[in-house]
Design an enzyme around this catalytic site. Structure first.
Site, PDB file in Angstrom:
ATOM      1  N   SER A 134      11.916   4.546   3.020  1.00  0.00           N
ATOM      2  CA  SER A 134      10.481   4.359   3.240  1.00  0.00           C
ATOM      3  C   SER A 134      10.093   5.036   4.544  1.00  0.00           C
ATOM      4  O   SER A 134      10.964   5.324   5.385  1.00  0.00           O
ATOM      5  CB  SER A 134      10.180   2.858   3.334  1.00  0.00           C
ATOM      6  OG  SER A 134       8.873   2.622   3.814  1.00  0.00           O
ATOM      7  N   TYR A 147      10.549  -6.163   5.567  1.00  0.00           N
ATOM      8  CA  TYR A 147      10.544  -4.866   4.864  1.00  0.00           C
ATOM      9  C   TYR A 147      10.993  -3.750   5.809  1.00  0.00           C
ATOM     10  O   TYR A 147      11.851  -2.924   5.470  1.00  0.00           O
ATOM     11  CB  TYR A 147       9.137  -4.587   4.319  1.00  0.00           C
ATOM     12  CG  TYR A 147       9.054  -3.368   3.426  1.00  0.00           C
ATOM     13  CD1 TYR A 147       9.406  -3.446   2.084  1.00  0.00           C
ATOM     14  CD2 TYR A 147       8.623  -2.138   3.919  1.00  0.00           C
ATOM     15  CE1 TYR A 147       9.328  -2.329   1.254  1.00  0.00           C
ATOM     16  CE2 TYR A 147       8.545  -1.025   3.110  1.00  0.00           C
ATOM     17  CZ  TYR A 147       8.894  -1.121   1.775  1.00  0.00           C
ATOM     18  OH  TYR A 147       8.824  -0.011   0.962  1.00  0.00           O
TER      19      TYR A 147
END
Ligand code: NAP
Length: 242
Positions: A134, A147
């Site tokens: 990510s 996350y």
């Protein structure tokens, strides 16, 4: 040897019932691989898009979910795409939101890679692993502490496993998507201020589509990437270059 062909290869893609995982599964199949879709809910739509694909129930809230999957199945390619996100201010962030995200996004990625590599080692053959990282493998983000921690972990793990397994002929790499229109980003796109701030910063001038990610994964699984180990390929419309 055709540089970008996956003819004769067998791939397992996690979280392929929608979004980025679905686009990856379709692209791997188009490149010639036979594909298994592994997830906690049936991948009905993706199955209809890929003749001959197989659907497998695995719930990665159990990080050992894939421990018996590989065996004699003969996989050559593993794409760890399944992932979740929980949003809350860090002052209020719960242990449940920490553990749930770390289990699916990081711990299960490691133990799925381990189970896959055990089988490759037993058969003395190489293979390819692509982990979906990510922008938050590099940046902090806000309101997504577990996350961000998990995706920084995915980047580090990708490099560590590449170091250990490159000599075994296993290519371990990652793709880091930018802001892509999927369920994962629905809350961001529903917030007009966040949505505009994000779009204003993307050099390409648009959010990404799941299909924008898929070709990079095909490349990293193909003979063209035989000497690529431990790379994290940003596919982000230029976000990180800004
Ligand atoms: P998505 O549409 O929400 O897809 C997530 C996938 O993971 C779904 O197939 C989901 O299955 C599966 N999954 C979640 N929890 C699972 C579990 N416990 N066991 C098995 N499968 C599980 O979102 P997406 O954007 O395509 O996300 C795919 C990957 O890209 C994730 O790793 C995400 O972090 C990463 N990513 C996305 C973006 C973005 O902008 N969208 C950016 C960077 C990275 P269910 O439908 O059953 O929940």
């Amino acid at each position: 040897m055709r540089l970008f062909s996956l003819e004769g290869r067998k791939a397992l893609v996690t979280g392929a019932n929608a979004g980025i995982g679905q686009a990856i599964a379709v692209a791997l199949a188009e490149a010639g691989a036979s594909v298994t879709l592994a997830g906690r809910t049936p991948a009905t739509e993706t199955l209809a898009m890929i003749p001959g694909a197989t659907d497998l129930r695995l719930d990665f809230s159990d990080p050992m979910a894939a421990k018996d999957v590989f065996g004699s199945a003969g996989y050559d390619i593993l794409v760890n795409n399944a992932g979740i996100i929980r949003r809350a201010d860090s002052l209020d962030f719960s242990e449940d939101d920490w553990d749930a995200v770390m289990d699916v996004n990081l711990k299960s990625v490691f133990f799925t890679c381990q189970a896959f590599a055990h089988e490759l080692a037993a058969k003395e053959k190489g293979g390819a692993i692509v982990n979906i990282a990510s922008l938050l493998s590099f940046q902090g983000g806000i309101r997504v502490p577990s996350y961000t921690a998990s995706k920084h972990g995915v980047a580090g793990l990708t490099k560590l496993l590449a170091n250990e397994w490159a000599s075994r002929g296993i290519n371990v790499n990652a793709v880091a998507p930018g802001y892509i229109e999927t369920n994962n980003t629905a809350a961001l796109r529903a917030d007009p201020d966040r949505s505009k701030a994000i779009l204003d910063r993307i050099p390409a001038g648009r959010w990404g589509a799941p299909e924008d990610i898929a070709g990079s994964v095909v490349y990293l699984c193909s003979p063209a990437a035989a000497y690529v180990h431990g790379a994290i390929l940003n596919v982000d419309g230029g976000w990180l270059a800004r």
